[in-house]
Design a protein around this motif. Structure first.
Motif, mmCIF file in Angstrom:
data_model
loop_
_atom_site.group_PDB
_atom_site.id
_atom_site.type_symbol
_atom_site.label_atom_id
_atom_site.label_comp_id
_atom_site.label_asym_id
_atom_site.label_seq_id
_atom_site.Cartn_x
_atom_site.Cartn_y
_atom_site.Cartn_z
ATOM 1 N N PHE A 22 0.823 -1.214 0.000
ATOM 2 C CA PHE A 22 0.000 0.000 0.000
ATOM 3 C C PHE A 22 0.851 1.255 0.000
ATOM 4 N N VAL A 23 0.168 2.379 -0.254
ATOM 5 C CA VAL A 23 0.763 3.712 -0.157
ATOM 6 C C VAL A 23 -0.177 4.580 0.678
ATOM 7 N N PRO A 24 0.356 5.544 1.414
ATOM 8 C CA PRO A 24 -0.524 6.492 2.126
ATOM 9 C C PRO A 24 -1.003 7.566 1.166
ATOM 10 N N ASP A 25 -2.303 7.859 1.179
ATOM 11 C CA ASP A 25 -2.818 8.924 0.313
ATOM 12 C C ASP A 25 -2.674 10.268 1.022
ATOM 13 N N LEU A 26 -3.268 11.313 0.466
ATOM 14 C CA LEU A 26 -3.083 12.654 1.012
ATOM 15 C C LEU A 26 -3.598 12.788 2.446
ATOM 16 N N SER A 27 -4.594 11.977 2.807
ATOM 17 C CA SER A 27 -5.138 12.022 4.169
ATOM 18 C C SER A 27 -4.483 11.025 5.102
ATOM 19 N N GLY A 28 -3.531 10.239 4.593
ATOM 20 C CA GLY A 28 -2.866 9.225 5.411
ATOM 21 C C GLY A 28 -3.585 7.899 5.432
#
Length: 445
Positions: A22-28
């Motif tokens: 996974f990757v963290p998006d702009l909101s985490g």
């Protein structure tokens, strides 16, 4: 994609059969896929780039105009330093944090991990290494799936819930020993650098301190720790929240960020002079934080709820600084040891994306050093009646970020525009919600 040998060795060493990538998006929020380990080793993993810029509600709004019209894929490139076991899984499972890579093979610049890496490179080019130590607050609550109901304190091991604030109360902390033991067990299995756990001021509110270290590693660990706490809560039929202001009438939850800068060669603390006092560099660093807190506020205080936490007169949410003064937003601990000289940013909320909050704070300090920004007079008294010096609404914070020449120069127009658009979409969604307060007081008028 050919996997890094270190990563393959880690998978085999831990007998991993399934991988959460996974990757963290702009909101985490973690966005990714679950893949059998054998397939993960043999092939690359891709995901729509647009997943990075989803809002908290899973929508796209203004930011959709800034994305690839064809909604193309990006590659999720695993980081060998971002590997963690899943201690609560039934079979050996790994969690792997990835970087977001474009079709041309470069890092996607507005991905939160890319933003933090870019800020760290600013320091490295000067021969410096930023060091951080987050302190993360959270609440435990009775599990209730109705969002209209206020949170209530969970029942402890004696069968009684908390009724009042119990800051630093050891007995109150031991009341939740079973879930605390699981939190520590999960954190230890993932080799997270967690340190002290305390009962905070709020009812069933707690704080965990992380040991100081590399900024990217600590951001990864904060992300993982939040998942540990939520999973432990589920196992004990509780809820855990890192929401900035989850309970009316109770203190909000912060993510204080202790930060310093050391030499990459000698490792000595550049914030301390040879006499053990604050160095000129340190003063400029704090001056940068004071000057640019209005610009970076939307990254430290990112959600509509976040402003319920800071709009309280006795909170330390301001741009003042002082030594051993917990009413200021920028606190220099009274430590005595030269190597421990640091500043604590007390403004960031526990709901902030750790990558972006750390990146923003480090960047403001870095620019302060480069621009030789002056340091305001130290505050020695309480700050309750002083000007705040930071935006007190999400609208103003986003406006400041949108207009920030510093952020556009250092982090790029694309990141600023996409982040602001995403948060403005969330803000517009919120404005359409009819709240319980409105129904309670306006229904019969």
């Amino acid at each position: 994609m050919t996997l890094n040998k270190t990563l393959v060795h880690w998978l085999k060493e831990h007998n991993i059969t399934e991988v959460e990538i996974f990757v963290p998006d702009l909101s985490g929020i973690m966005r990714g896929k679950i893949i059998p380990c054998e397939k993960f080793i043999q092939s690359s993993v891709r995901m729509p780039e647009s997943a990075l810029a989803q809002t908290l509600t899973g929508d796209w709004g203004e930011q959709d105009d800034l994305m690839d019209e064809a909604d193309g894929d990006m590659e999720l490139r695993p980081d060998p330093e971002g590997c963690f076991v899943v201690p609560w899984a039934d079979e050996p499972t790994g969690q792997i944090i990835c970087d977001c890579v474009s079709r041309k093979g470069s890092l996607i610049r507005y991905a939160p991990r890319s933003v933090l890496k870019k800020v760290i490179r600013f320091f490295h080019r000067e021969g410096w290494q930023p060091i951080v130590a987050p302190e993360l607050e959270f609440y435990l609550a009775t599990r209730d799936n109705n969002p209209d109901n206020p949170l209530t304190p969970p029942v402890g091991r004696t069968g009684r819930p908390e009724f009042s604030r119990q800051p630093f109360n050891i007995d109150a902390l031991n009341e939740f020993e079973p879930i605390i033991n699981d939190i520590y067990r999960f954190a230890e299995a993932q080799e997270l650098a967690v340190d002290t756990l305390t009962h905070e001021e709020g009812v069933a509110q707690f704080e965990i301190n992380f040991k100081h270290g590399d900024a990217l590693e600590l951001a990864d660990q904060v992300l993982m720790f939040k998942r540990c706490v939520r999973e432990a809560a589920v196992r004990h039929n509780m809820a855990a929240t890192f929401m900035a202001k989850p309970v009316e009438g109770q203190p909000g939850s912060s993510m204080h960020i202790h930060q310093s800068v050391v030499s990459r060669t000698g490792g000595h603390n550049l914030f301390a002079s040879s006499h053990g006092t604050m160095s000129t560099m340190f003063k400029h660093y704090i001056g940068g934080l004071q000057r640019y807190l209005p610009d970076i506020a939307a990254m430290l205080i990112p959600n509509i709820n976040s402003y319920r936490r800071i709009n309280v007169p006795w909170q330390s949410n301001n741009n003042h600084w002082g030594v051993n003064n917990r009413t200021v937003g920028l606190r220099v601990p009274d430590i005595g040891e030269v190597e421990s000289m640091r500043v604590e940013n007390r403004i960031s909320g526990s709901d902030a994306n750790p990558y972006l909050a750390i990146a923003a704070s480090l960047l403001a300090g870095f620019v302060g050093i480069k621009q030789k920004l002056p340091l305001a007079a130290m505050v020695t008294s309480a700050t309750w009646d002083m000007k705040r010096g930071i935006p007190l609404t999400l609208e103003q914070a986003l406006e400041n970020m949108q207009k920030s020449k510093m952020l556009r120069e250092k982090l790029g127009n694309r990141f600023v525009d996409i982040y602001v658009a995403c948060k403005r979409t969330e803000l517009e969604n919120y404005k359409h919600v009819v709240t319980a307060w409105e129904r309670k007081f306006l229904l019969d008028i």
